[in-house]
Structures are given as C-alpha cells and as structure tokens.
Scaffold this active site. Structure first.
Site, PDB file in Angstrom:
ATOM      1  N   GLU A 146       1.939  -7.543   2.875  1.00  0.00           N
ATOM      2  CA  GLU A 146       2.882  -7.115   3.898  1.00  0.00           C
ATOM      3  C   GLU A 146       2.878  -8.019   5.124  1.00  0.00           C
ATOM      4  OE1 GLU A 146       1.824  -3.523   6.087  1.00  0.00           O
ATOM      5  OE2 GLU A 146      -0.181  -3.640   5.220  1.00  0.00           O
ATOM      6  N   GLU A 167      -4.936   1.552   2.888  1.00  0.00           N
ATOM      7  CA  GLU A 167      -4.858   0.380   3.775  1.00  0.00           C
ATOM      8  C   GLU A 167      -4.882   0.790   5.231  1.00  0.00           C
ATOM      9  OE1 GLU A 167      -3.122  -2.772   6.303  1.00  0.00           O
ATOM     10  OE2 GLU A 167      -2.394  -0.721   5.975  1.00  0.00           O
ATOM     11  N   GLU A 168      -4.241   1.909   5.547  1.00  0.00           N
ATOM     12  CA  GLU A 168      -4.105   2.322   6.938  1.00  0.00           C
ATOM     13  C   GLU A 168      -5.404   2.842   7.558  1.00  0.00           C
ATOM     14  OE1 GLU A 168      -1.775   1.447   8.586  1.00  0.00           O
ATOM     15  OE2 GLU A 168       0.144   1.552   7.559  1.00  0.00           O
ATOM     16  N   ASP A 210      -0.103   4.363   1.243  1.00  0.00           N
ATOM     17  CA  ASP A 210      -0.365   5.312   2.323  1.00  0.00           C
ATOM     18  C   ASP A 210       0.396   4.952   3.593  1.00  0.00           C
ATOM     19  OD1 ASP A 210      -2.111   3.022   2.294  1.00  0.00           O
ATOM     20  OD2 ASP A 210      -3.306   3.957   3.868  1.00  0.00           O
ATOM     21  N   HIS A 237       0.835  -1.203   0.000  1.00  0.00           N
ATOM     22  CA  HIS A 237       0.000   0.000   0.000  1.00  0.00           C
ATOM     23  C   HIS A 237       0.869   1.253   0.000  1.00  0.00           C
ATOM     24  CE1 HIS A 237       0.592   0.664   4.400  1.00  0.00           C
ATOM     25  NE2 HIS A 237       0.496  -0.649   4.507  1.00  0.00           N
ATOM     26  N   HIS A 275       4.267   2.005  12.817  1.00  0.00           N
ATOM     27  CA  HIS A 275       3.424   3.065  13.395  1.00  0.00           C
ATOM     28  C   HIS A 275       4.094   3.783  14.569  1.00  0.00           C
ATOM     29  CE1 HIS A 275      -0.643   1.301  11.771  1.00  0.00           C
ATOM     30  NE2 HIS A 275       0.332   1.268  10.870  1.00  0.00           N
ATOM     31  N   ASP A 289       6.522  -0.130   7.035  1.00  0.00           N
ATOM     32  CA  ASP A 289       5.091  -0.324   6.758  1.00  0.00           C
ATOM     33  C   ASP A 289       4.596   0.690   5.737  1.00  0.00           C
ATOM     34  OD1 ASP A 289       2.409  -0.983   6.920  1.00  0.00           O
ATOM     35  OD2 ASP A 289       2.084  -0.017   8.844  1.00  0.00           O
TER      36      ASP A 289
END
Length: 395
Positions: free
Chosen positions: A167, A139-140, A74, A72, A367, A105
C-alpha cells in the site's frame, strides 16, 4: 449500471473488519469468491483467527521468482458520529465518491489487484512470472501476527517472491506517491528513580527532577524536528525526513503528599529514513546520564533498519514499474513512507518492495473521518495496475 469492479469494492467495504478483535471470517470468504471469479488459485495460511489469503495466477515459467501484490484486510476504528454516512455502508454520492472505512487504506487496492489481473487474463496475456495476491491481517496494529509472522514461514518461502507491491497513499496533486523505504518505529520507556519522602520537603535527587531534565532535552530535540519539517514541501509526507518524538504515557506516584520513588515516561519515536537506531539510542542514553543516576532506558520495540528498495537502473523491477507509469504519462514522486506498512517486513527478508496506491488528485483521508475514494479514481487505478503488473511479470 454501476461498473462491476466498483460493486465489488463497495461489497468489500461493507465488511466491518474493524479493530479491536477483528473477525476475518467474512473477509476470507469474500476474497475466496473474488479469486474463484477471476479463475485464480486460492489458499489460506495462518490460523482461523489470523488468516493470510493468497490468490495465485501461475506464470509460464514457474521456476522464475514471483511477484507479490499485498494488502491488508483490517481497518482502524471509527467515530461514527463524525461521519456523514455510515462508515460500513459504502454509500456512493452523486459525485461518485464512495465513503467507507478502508476506502483508501487499503481495501481499494485489494480489489484493484484482482480486477487488473482478471483484465489481463481476459485479454489473453500469459505472464512469465507467477503473481501472488496476498491479504493479511492486523497491519493496523503492527502486523506482528500478520505479515511479520508470515514472511518467516515455509509457506511464504515457497512463494519465492522476487519483488512486491504494498500500500501507498493518496495525494491531492496530479501525481502518484511511491514509497521505497519507511521510518523505523522505535518506542521507548524511560524510568527515573530517586529520593522518596514527604511532599512538604525539598528532597535532593528526586525522580521528578530527573524527569524534568530528560523531558527538557527531548522537547528541545523535538523543536529542531518541527523546524526541519516546516521546510519540507509536504506537511504529511515530509515526516519521512524527520524524527518524531512524543510523550504518550506518564506514570508514577501514589498520592499527592508523597514524593514518588519512581516516575516513568513512554515515548513514541519514529526515526527518520536517514537516522540509525544506534545513533538515536546513544543520544538518549547520554541525555539520561547527564540528568542523574538511576535512570534506565528500555527500547520497547527494536525494529532493524533495512536497505531502501533501489529506484535506479540497478533494480530491473523499478525500471519496469517506472517505465509503465511513464508510458501512461503519469507523474510520480519517490520518497520515504512517514508511517509503517507491511512492506518493511518484506524488505527485512530481502524482498524489494514499493508502497504504491494509485490515487492522484485525492484528499488524504487515511484513518480520518469520512474516508472516501471517487469511483473514477478507483477505476483508473485498475488500469494502472494492469499495466504495472504486465511490466513486472515480464522482467
């Protein structure tokens, strides 16, 4: 003298595709250039606000179902004051650690896929199966306008995907993590209705009393899961084996001297890989019925439970994937994903998918502040994907 693949990775990290309100334009243009550099076909699906970019390496047997490599574009927000480097500068320190939001990520694999395919092409390898590399939005924030929508389009069906990689996560041990399933996101809202009146009186059957009884049961259950988690071998990845439940929103009341007729409580619930949605819903409904009348339970997002991706001899793609890692003498562990990834949408439409990001001996900073990936780990990942992709397309 920096490796060209590392340079591409750092350029990708400098694109601040960060929530909220991501503008994917720069990502799309960058990925199109990646595809052109690698000699891959490039298509953009979806809308200009929610684009899906697909790079394609045609196989020698186009009638044979394809392999999908997904990531992804984002990334989650940052608290810049807590970073030692600008999170969108892709600073590389003297140890070779590359700092940036998305380093783990998951912009790393977005570059590694292409570089692995490019390496195979330069070696003269011709795949039997077609390879598609997809870059999806959102995705996030749940993926509803990203992979969730894309898998239900004619464009996706025309890709004829037989198997996919998505992922994974890093591990600070000398082995890789491989996800073959994941927990079910099952958020809910419980609304307690009761007697209203002046706050100076002890009214019967108030919403607050009912909420107290429900919350008491919820917290008792939560404690059982805390105890279960304490027995898992890893404090993060062990979450796949437990059901997490947390109170996230409480609403009710207008002023201090008025007993509210209604109080609501929202719960973030993530069901373990072993828990059925119906089983949990029946339990919470029984809790509410015992707490009193006029209590409603609303499931805010009902995600279906889908079969695990098989990791045994019944799945030829697993055999190819695991054999490639075995031949490189890498250790790996199969388990459920503690969070939620786009792989769940692929599994829903019958595509077997594994979550895999080849980052061993790497602290988990997904994150987190100061997210980083060492360039040696990054380059190792390209070679790992090179071998894995070669095995998968030959199935």
């Amino acid at each position: 003298m920096e490796h060209a693949s590392v340079t591409k990775f750092r350029k990708y990290l400098r694109i601040a595709s960060v929530h909220p309100n991501v503008d994917y334009t720069e990502c799309v243009e960058f990925i199109k250039r990646l595809g052109e550099d690698a000699g891959l076909q490039t298509r953009v699906f979806g809308t200009s606000l929610k684009p899906v970019v697909v790079l394609t390496w045609p196989g020698s047997e186009p009638q044979t179902p394809s392999i999908l490599l997904n990531s992804h574009m984002d990334v989650v927000p940052v608290f810049q004051e807590n970073w030692i480097h600008d999170p969108f500068a892709a600073v590389k320190d003297e140890l070779g650690d590359i700092y940036g939001r998305g380093a783990q990520d998951c912009k790393c694999i977005g570059i590694q896929y292409v570089e692995a395919v490019k390496r195979l092409k330069e070696e003269g390898f011709i795949p039997k199966r077609t390879v598609h590399i997809s870059y999806v939005p959102d995705e996030e924030i749940g993926g509803l306008e990203g992979m969730c929508s894309f898998v239900n389009t004619e464009e996706f069906r025309n890709l004829e995907v037989a198997f996919a990689l998505d992922e994974g996560a890093p591990l600070n041990e000398d082995k890789f993590m491989v996800y073959n399933n994941e927990r079910i996101t099952y958020p809910m809202k419980i609304v307690c209705n009761g007697t209203t009146g002046h706050g100076s009186l002890l009214h019967a059957n108030t919403a607050g009393e009912k909420l107290w009884k429900v919350l008491d049961a919820v917290m008792d259950f939560r404690e059982t899961q805390v105890e279960k988690l304490s027995k898992q071998s890893h404090p993060i990845f062990g979450h796949a084996e437990v059901t997490t439940i947390n109170v996230t929103v409480l609403q009710g009341g207008v002023q201090n001297n008025v007993v509210p007729p209604e109080i609501s409580m929202s719960l973030d619930v993530r069901l373990s890989v072993h828990t059925e949605t119906e089983e949990f819903l029946n339990w919470i409904q029984e809790v509410c019925s015992q707490a009193g009348e006029n209590i409603t339970v609303e499931v805010l997002e009902c995600n279906p439970k889908v079969p695990d991706t098989a990791t045994d001899s019944s799945n030829p793609f697993w055999m190819a994937f695991s054999s490639a890692l075995d031949e490189m003498n890498f250790k790996y562990q199969v388990l459920g994903c503690p969070g939620a990834t786009d792989a769940r949408f692929l599994r829903r439409v019958g595509v077997g998918a594994l979550g895999f990001s080849p980052m061993r001996n790497t602290d988990l900073l997904v994150h987190s502040h100061n997210e980083k990936l060492n360039e040696e780990n990054f380059l190792e990942g390209i070679q790992v994907y090179r071998n894995v992709i070669k095995a998968l397309v030959s199935v």
